[in-house]
Design an enzyme around this catalytic site. Structure first.
Site, PDB file in Angstrom:
ATOM      1  N   SER A  14       0.892  -1.072  -0.222  1.00 16.46           N
ATOM      2  CA  SER A  14       0.032  -0.109   0.117  1.00 16.46           C
ATOM      3  C   SER A  14       0.754   1.165   0.051  1.00 16.46           C
ATOM      4  O   SER A  14       1.635   1.243  -0.899  1.00 16.46           O
ATOM      5  CB  SER A  14      -0.835  -0.167   1.149  1.00 16.46           C
TER       6      SER A  14
ATOM      7  N   ASP B  10      -8.642  -4.931  -6.031  1.00 19.10           N
ATOM      8  CA  ASP B  10      -8.154  -3.923  -5.029  1.00 19.10           C
ATOM      9  C   ASP B  10      -8.681  -2.712  -5.770  1.00 19.10           C
ATOM     10  O   ASP B  10      -7.958  -2.301  -6.875  1.00 19.10           O
ATOM     11  CB  ASP B  10      -6.660  -4.090  -4.841  1.00 19.10           C
TER      12      ASP B  10
ATOM     13  N   HIS C 146      -7.117  -5.671  -1.373  1.00 17.77           N
ATOM     14  CA  HIS C 146      -5.925  -5.098  -1.063  1.00 17.77           C
ATOM     15  C   HIS C 146      -4.911  -5.930   0.032  1.00 17.77           C
ATOM     16  O   HIS C 146      -3.797  -5.746   0.048  1.00 17.77           O
ATOM     17  CB  HIS C 146      -6.278  -3.737  -0.410  1.00 17.77           C
TER      18      HIS C 146
END
Length: 685
Positions: free
Chosen positions: A547, A629, A661
């Protein structure tokens, strides 16, 4: 603290193969990905009314079926043998424990009842479609739950009834997808119904016709609801905004719905940030909740607000405290609130005295009451001598503990994984302080291999945290597991760089609009400092992260100036322009980056944009990307991989079409680990 340097000439360490570890170290075997997933995952479910017995859940992953099985257990709080409480195939979760010892729990969408004293389980409801996020009223006569309601015909089968085999989505506004799900026109709503002797009356949708969510998407649950003490009204959390306004705002409010009149009152009118977790004091006289003051800022300081409904008086209990609250509970005597919050690389217990001067100008006293190299991840309840809490360390998964007020020590109640850990070689974890590039102190956790020998040289992994305003503490991950990484022969350093809570509000806020600035320099300062140690193999250092951590890896790829020999990015942001154009929670993007067409944000889209530094990429890189995601959409990973390939850089794409994610499937997680450590074995010697 730093480990003393050896005067001997270090020898490089040969790392074991992750899938074939037979070496025994200090009586244990290095942790492997398979063993990690064989650990029981413990959840604290509740306490008996007298506080003497704990009900907890254990989920065990089954490799053959690629699924988890959860059952409930009961154990005396002060020690004793654990007894299995449920054994049916499925997953049970406790709703409440009655004064008479009856446990109400959810199983396959229905309410069940079973006594702590033994006997058979009894199914109380048989509702078509099942129940979600259930809360039973204090008087036991009504029930509050949620279900999805179709309000918009976004999906073609709803819009065109004569085309039932079509699969088309049609939108005129934003909020068309969130996290990993496309908006199909259904909105979570709270419902109330009478509930007596297992019979459910006609449910009433208390947000009838409103195209808003409660519980909140994508992660809201039963904590978004509460009953008033008199059972005559309910309070629910909702962000009553639609379309573009919904996507760009965090302004949730607390709404009180009166069951008799059907009227709704906004209790947090004028409070424009997140307002969540409504909770009454034990005597029902005071209402408290968590609140952020800034609209659009999802990582703002989280305060505890106190409201006296009878008088309308309201006070912010933590406004003067330089920290942010994770969660809280009331004491049994209504005189204190206990909460957990990140502090200096850990998460600890705090208490607020609300009995004295809370309505005066006197600031309520806030005291940290626990301390140690562990995280307190939640508070289950209060006993006569302390608190029942859940806790982790970087080397131990969640268990339930008894925190003693007098000794301030935590003692394990559950020991679900002790037998397995006794066979796993332990890893040493130490704190290390570094001077950042701007002269401030920078704390990092350093995790060493089980057989660490300071006279040898070890490859190093720099861990880049996501968030970006998430804490790196003594948490335990089943994917980004530091013990697992260290067990493969790597030293891991995890800096508490700018943007992490636990070091004051200013430190936490500094990363906003500065993603590629001081926080990236903090990473470089941390790895440069550790590299001074003789046991660090400076020719074999990798940077890894997901991320914002994946973004950090992409940024470091263009600015690291030869520090790293290998890179791994999971669902990282590569091109800030295309990311802004495809991500879903625009309030986050607006606050931290800003629109790309606004010249005031030029730095975020140029200097702090990884794609703008692609000319300097020359380091082997592994890229993970989830197909579902929508926070960091698939184009980010594909763009980065394609650029690396066209530049002739050794690179690999691991595409997980069914993952969001995160990586939630056990088999996919095993593939993830094999590719992760396989790549490191290929690129670090």
């Amino acid at each position: 603290m730093a480990v003393a340097q050896s005067k001997e000439v270090p020898q490089k360490v040969k790392r074991p193969q992750v899938e074939n570890q037979v070496k025994t170290i200090n009586g244990g075997t290095p942790l492997s990905p398979k063993t990690l997933w064989e650990l029981g995952r413990v959840s604290a479910e509740g306490l008996s009314a007298d506080g003497t017995q704990l009900i907890y859940g254990v989920s065990n992953y089954q490799f053959d079926d690629n699924k988890s099985e959860k059952n409930l257990f009961v154990i005396p709080v002060k020690g004793g043998e654990a007894k299995q409480f449920t054994s049916e195939a499925g997953g049970e979760s406790v709703l409440s424990v009655q004064e008479n010892g009856d446990v109400l729990y959810m199983f396959k969408g229905q309410i069940w009842q079973k006594s702590l004293n033994g006997g058979d389980a009894k199914q109380l409801t048989d509702i078509e479609g099942g129940l979600e996020n259930v809360k039973i009223s204090p008087d036991g006569k009504s029930i509050l739950f949620s279900k999805a309601v179709l309000l918009k015909d976004y999906h073609s089968v709803d819009k065109y009834a004569d085309l039932p085999k079509s699969n088309v989505y049609i939108y005129d506004n934003l909020d068309y997808r969130h996290w990993d799900t496309w908006n199909d026109g259904r909105f979570n709503h709270p419902f109330v119904a009478s509930y007596e002797n297992g019979k459910l009356g006609k449910p009433k949708d208390i947000m009838e016709g409103e195209p808003f969510y409660s519980p909140q998407m994508p992660f809201g649950g039963a904590e978004d609801f509460t009953w008033a003490p008199d059972s005559k009204s309910v309070i629910y959390v909702a962000k009553k905004r639609f379309g573009k306004d919904y996507a760009q705002s965090t302004n949730t409010d607390l709404y009180q719905y009166d069951i008799a009149s059907g009227k709704t009152n906004n209790l947090t009118e004028g409070m424009i940030g997140y307002d969540t977790n409504p909770t009454y004091s034990k005597d029902g006289k005071l209402l408290s909740w968590l609140s952020m003051k800034t609209d659009g800022y999802e990582a703002d300081k989280n305060d505890i607000i106190l409201l006296e409904p009878a008088s309308g008086r309201k006070v912010n209990l933590t406004a003067h405290w330089d920290g942010t609250v994770n969660s809280f509970v009331w004491s049994k005597d209504n005189k204190k609130i206990y909460f957990v919050a990140p502090t200096k690389g850990t998460v600890q217990l705090f208490e607020i005295n609300v009995a004295k001067g809370v309505w005066s100008k006197m600031l309520p006293k806030i005291t940290q009451i626990s301390e140690g190299d562990f995280d307190i991840t939640g508070i289950v309840g209060e006993t006569a001598t302390g608190l029942i809490v859940t806790s982790t360390k970087m080397t131990r998964a969640t268990e339930v503990f008894d925190y003693n007020f007098k000794s301030k020590a935590i003692k394990p109640i559950t020991t679900v994984n002790d037998a397995m850990y006794s066979q796993i070689a332990d890893t040493k974890v130490e704190g290390r302080m570094t001077k950042a590039s701007d002269g401030l102190d920078l704390f990092s956790w350093v995790i060493y291999p089980p057989d660490f020998d300071a006279s040898k040289k070890y490859p190093v992994l720099l861990f880049c945290q996501g968030g970006p305003q998430s804490a790196t503490t003594q948490s335990y991950s089943f994917r980004w597991n530091f013990q697992l990484m260290a067990s493969q022969g790597y030293i891991v350093i995890a800096p508490n760089r700018r943007g992490m809570p636990g070091w004051g509000v200013k430190w936490n806020e500094q990363i906003s609009k500065d993603w590629g600035g001081q926080s990236i320099q903090d990473y470089l300062s941390a790895i440069d400092d550790l590299s001074k140690e003789s046991y660090v193999d400076k020719e074999n250092i990798a940077a890894v992260g997901a991320s914002y951590g994946g973004y950090s890896v992409f940024m470091l790829a263009g600015v690291h100036e030869g520090r790293f020999k290998s890179l791994i990015s999971h669902c990282g942001l590569f091109d800030m322009t295309s990311w802004y154009g495809t991500t879903e929670e625009l309030f986050f993007a607006n606050h931290d980056i800003g629109p790309y067409w606004d010249k005031n944000n030029a730095k975020s889209y140029n200097e702090f944009n990884p794609i703008k530094h692609i000319d300097k990429w020359n380091t082997p890189i592994l890229i993970f990307q989830g197909g579902k995601d929508y926070r960091v959409p698939i184009g980010q990973g594909l763009e980065a991989f394609q650029a690396a390939q066209l530049k002739g850089i050794k690179s690999r794409l691991v595409y997980l079409p069914e993952e969001n994610h995160w990586v939630l499937s056990g088999h996919n997680a095993q593939v993830w680990q094999r590719e992760f450590f396989g790549w490191l074995s290929e690129t670090l010697k």
